[in-house]
Write a protein that holds these residues in place. Structure first.
Motif, PDB file in Angstrom:
ATOM      1  N   PRO A  76       0.812  -1.221   0.000  1.00 37.03           N
ATOM      2  CA  PRO A  76       0.000   0.000   0.000  1.00 37.03           C
ATOM      3  C   PRO A  76       0.839   1.262   0.000  1.00 37.03           C
ATOM      4  CG  PRO A  76      -0.885  -1.603   1.555  1.00 37.03           C
ATOM      5  CD  PRO A  76       0.425  -2.168   1.059  1.00 37.03           C
ATOM      6  N   ASP A  77       0.327   2.245  -0.700  1.00 37.52           N
ATOM      7  CA  ASP A  77       0.965   3.564  -0.809  1.00 37.52           C
ATOM      8  C   ASP A  77       2.291   3.523  -1.561  1.00 37.52           C
ATOM      9  OD1 ASP A  77      -1.126   4.687   0.755  1.00 37.52           O
ATOM     10  OD2 ASP A  77      -0.095   4.051   2.584  1.00 37.52           O
ATOM     11  N   THR A  78       2.523   2.433  -2.299  1.00 33.00           N
ATOM     12  CA  THR A  78       3.707   2.338  -3.150  1.00 33.00           C
ATOM     13  C   THR A  78       3.289   1.677  -4.456  1.00 33.00           C
ATOM     14  OG1 THR A  78       4.489   0.099  -2.628  1.00 33.00           O
ATOM     15  CG2 THR A  78       5.031   1.838  -1.045  1.00 33.00           C
ATOM     16  N   GLU A  79       4.208   1.613  -5.381  1.00 36.60           N
ATOM     17  CA  GLU A  79       3.989   0.858  -6.618  1.00 36.60           C
ATOM     18  C   GLU A  79       4.887  -0.370  -6.642  1.00 36.60           C
ATOM     19  OE1 GLU A  79       1.657   1.457  -9.006  1.00 36.60           O
ATOM     20  OE2 GLU A  79       0.956   2.892  -7.499  1.00 36.60           O
ATOM     21  N   GLN A  80       5.408  -0.758  -5.488  1.00 35.96           N
ATOM     22  CA  GLN A  80       6.351  -1.868  -5.407  1.00 35.96           C
ATOM     23  C   GLN A  80       5.658  -3.165  -5.032  1.00 35.96           C
ATOM     24  OE1 GLN A  80       9.468  -0.748  -2.687  1.00 35.96           O
ATOM     25  NE2 GLN A  80      10.413   0.652  -4.148  1.00 35.96           N
ATOM     26  N   PHE A  81       6.167  -4.261  -5.610  1.00 34.94           N
ATOM     27  CA  PHE A  81       5.653  -5.589  -5.304  1.00 34.94           C
ATOM     28  C   PHE A  81       6.571  -6.263  -4.289  1.00 34.94           C
ATOM     29  CE2 PHE A  81       4.322  -4.705  -9.709  1.00 34.94           C
ATOM     30  CZ  PHE A  81       2.941  -4.737  -9.525  1.00 34.94           C
ATOM     31  N   HIS A  82       5.958  -6.865  -3.280  1.00 36.80           N
ATOM     32  CA  HIS A  82       6.713  -7.523  -2.219  1.00 36.80           C
ATOM     33  C   HIS A  82       6.182  -8.942  -2.006  1.00 36.80           C
ATOM     34  CE1 HIS A  82       9.086  -4.234  -0.184  1.00 36.80           C
ATOM     35  NE2 HIS A  82       8.324  -3.520  -0.994  1.00 36.80           N
ATOM     36  N   PHE A  83       7.061  -9.822  -1.560  1.00 34.89           N
ATOM     37  CA  PHE A  83       6.624 -11.088  -1.010  1.00 34.89           C
ATOM     38  C   PHE A  83       6.128 -10.810   0.407  1.00 34.89           C
ATOM     39  CE2 PHE A  83      10.012 -12.219  -4.062  1.00 34.89           C
ATOM     40  CZ  PHE A  83       9.227 -12.947  -4.951  1.00 34.89           C
ATOM     41  N   LEU A  84       5.191 -11.630   0.884  1.00 36.49           N
ATOM     42  CA  LEU A  84       4.619 -11.372   2.202  1.00 36.49           C
ATOM     43  C   LEU A  84       4.073 -12.644   2.826  1.00 36.49           C
ATOM     44  CD1 LEU A  84       1.072  -9.696   1.946  1.00 36.49           C
ATOM     45  CD2 LEU A  84       2.093 -11.111   0.152  1.00 36.49           C
ATOM     46  N   HIS A  85       3.928 -12.602   4.127  1.00 36.96           N
ATOM     47  CA  HIS A  85       3.192 -13.605   4.903  1.00 36.96           C
ATOM     48  C   HIS A  85       3.050 -13.050   6.318  1.00 36.96           C
ATOM     49  CE1 HIS A  85       2.663 -17.748   6.887  1.00 36.96           C
ATOM     50  NE2 HIS A  85       1.538 -17.428   6.264  1.00 36.96           N
ATOM     51  N   GLY A  86       1.955 -12.360   6.557  1.00 40.10           N
ATOM     52  CA  GLY A  86       1.768 -11.710   7.845  1.00 40.10           C
ATOM     53  C   GLY A  86       2.471 -10.375   7.928  1.00 40.10           C
ATOM     54  N   LEU A  87       3.723 -10.338   7.468  1.00 41.81           N
ATOM     55  CA  LEU A  87       4.527  -9.121   7.373  1.00 41.81           C
ATOM     56  C   LEU A  87       5.065  -9.016   5.953  1.00 41.81           C
ATOM     57  CD1 LEU A  87       6.632  -9.566  10.656  1.00 41.81           C
ATOM     58  CD2 LEU A  87       4.548  -8.189  10.403  1.00 41.81           C
ATOM     59  N   TYR A  88       5.683  -7.881   5.635  1.00 41.68           N
ATOM     60  CA  TYR A  88       6.265  -7.691   4.310  1.00 41.68           C
ATOM     61  C   TYR A  88       7.694  -8.224   4.282  1.00 41.68           C
ATOM     62  CZ  TYR A  88       2.282  -4.618   3.615  1.00 41.68           C
ATOM     63  OH  TYR A  88       1.003  -4.127   3.526  1.00 41.68           O
ATOM     64  N   GLY A  89       8.023  -8.878   3.160  1.00 44.41           N
ATOM     65  CA  GLY A  89       9.371  -9.373   2.948  1.00 44.41           C
ATOM     66  C   GLY A  89      10.056  -8.625   1.826  1.00 44.41           C
ATOM     67  N   ASP A  90      10.898  -9.342   1.087  1.00 45.06           N
ATOM     68  CA  ASP A  90      11.724  -8.726   0.056  1.00 45.06           C
ATOM     69  C   ASP A  90      10.913  -8.152  -1.095  1.00 45.06           C
ATOM     70  OD1 ASP A  90      14.481  -9.062   0.899  1.00 45.06           O
ATOM     71  OD2 ASP A  90      14.130 -11.206   0.703  1.00 45.06           O
ATOM     72  N   ASN A  91      11.487  -7.163  -1.722  1.00 38.96           N
ATOM     73  CA  ASN A  91      10.968  -6.621  -2.963  1.00 38.96           C
ATOM     74  C   ASN A  91      11.139  -7.665  -4.067  1.00 38.96           C
ATOM     75  OD1 ASN A  91      11.561  -5.179  -5.665  1.00 38.96           O
ATOM     76  ND2 ASN A  91      10.572  -3.585  -4.447  1.00 38.96           N
TER      77      ASN A  91
END
Length: 339
Positions: free
Chosen positions: A97-112
């Protein structure tokens, strides 16, 4: 875990196994693969409920620390997993949210996503006989335009390493290491959200893989689930990929009673040990073992055991098909494939 080098285990397989469909090989995989770098400082991720997200932003980091302990499924970074022999990756992706970046996630945000794609590319350039399956199967906070943008981003970074669908989609028996090695592609990207196949001819849809979920926190129930599927041949015949999940799923009560514990110690350790003990006497092949999936892949000799059971493979009658027939069919289709 064994000190053996598994960075090139596919390249070191006996020749007969390089002619077996990938769906009939035993392949070690990691569950929620890129969670070793989950970052509590970035806040609760969008795969959690709004109430949990709000709670996480108002409790001085206590909630995010608990989420990190129970959402981290791997302690090894992606490159370390590749070097150790992992060839199937289970991925959840979001637009932060509030970005145009894609991240891996699971409960929290991980790497771009973009940063890890570059690392993946380097590994396969250095290990040209290895093949991996990237299974993007959960998406969050993404509109159709975001999916297009993510796929173009993937194409831009690793497009030359993607195994195209043309040449294989109606004859998955021909998706063998020997055939793949004749062409540049080394990454099979499976994408579980609808996309335009004409626009993205190197992306595989979700129909090429099945992954039954045990959905239990009991290791005994987990083994019963796996054994029933194996002995009753519930895996459909054919050459598609099939995932045998050796993971336990914590319920809300499990976490509430063990707030100071972690997924690794409470569930992953007993689950991975039980799974390895179960799978080590099994064989790969039709109806049998294919992709094996666990949390914390370094535990219980998981990787060497899974790779090792390939020695029990009986092969496939399809490996008798001539390379000339395949090459003619593949090249006919491949001439029309664009990056």
């Amino acid at each position: 875990m064994s000190n053996a080098d598994y960075s090139n285990w596919m390249g070191n397989l006996p020749e007969r196994l390089t002619k077996v469909p990938l769906g009939h090989l035993a392949i070690p995989g990691s569950h929620n693969s890129f969670t070793s770098t989950l970052d509590p400082s970035l806040g609760v991720a969008v795969d959690q409920s709004e109430s949990i997200q709000n709670l996480g932003s108002s409790c001085c980091g206590a909630v995010t620390k608990i989420i990190q302990r129970w959402s981290t499924n791997q302690s090894m970074a992606m490159l370390d997993q590749l070097t150790a022999g992992i060839r199937y990756f289970d991925l959840r992706v979001c637009k932060k949210p509030d970005t145009e970046q894609f991240h891996f996630l699971h409960g929290l945000y991980g790497d771009n996503v973009k940063s890890l794609l570059g690392t993946i590319k380097t590994f396969f350039e250095d290990n040209p006989k290895e093949v991996a399956i990237l299974d993007m199967n959960h998406f969050y906070n993404m509109e159709p335009s975001d999916h297009d943008r993510l796929l173009w981003e993937i194409e831009d970074i690793v497009g030359d390493l993607l195994v195209p669908v043309n040449g294989y989609q109606y004859k998955l028996w021909s998706l063998t290491l020997a055939n793949i090695w004749n062409h540049p592609g080394r990454i099979i990207l499976i994408y579980h959200n609808p996309f335009n196949a004409a626009t993205f001819p190197k992306i595989w849809n979700k129909n090429v893989i099945q992954s039954p979920w045990p959905n239990t926190s009991s290791k005994e129930s987990l083994v019963d689930f796996l054994e029933t599927n194996y002995t009753e041949k519930k895996r459909p015949p054919g050459y598609t990929f099939y995932v045998w999940q050796g993971c336990l799923t914590p319920g809300t009560g499990t976490i509430a009673l063990r707030l100071c514990c972690s997924l690794e110690n409470a569930l992953a350790r007993p689950a991975t040990t039980a799974f390895v003990n179960w799978v080590k006497n099994k064989a790969p092949g039709e109806y049998r073992i294919n992709i094996c999936l666990v949390d914390f892949v370094e535990m219980a000799d998981f990787i060497p055991v899974v790779i090792g059971i390939n020695s029990q493979s009986s092969g496939s009658f399809r490996e008798q098909m001539t390379e000339d027939i395949f090459a003619k069919e593949y090249m006919s289709d491949h001439q029309h494939t664009k990056l």
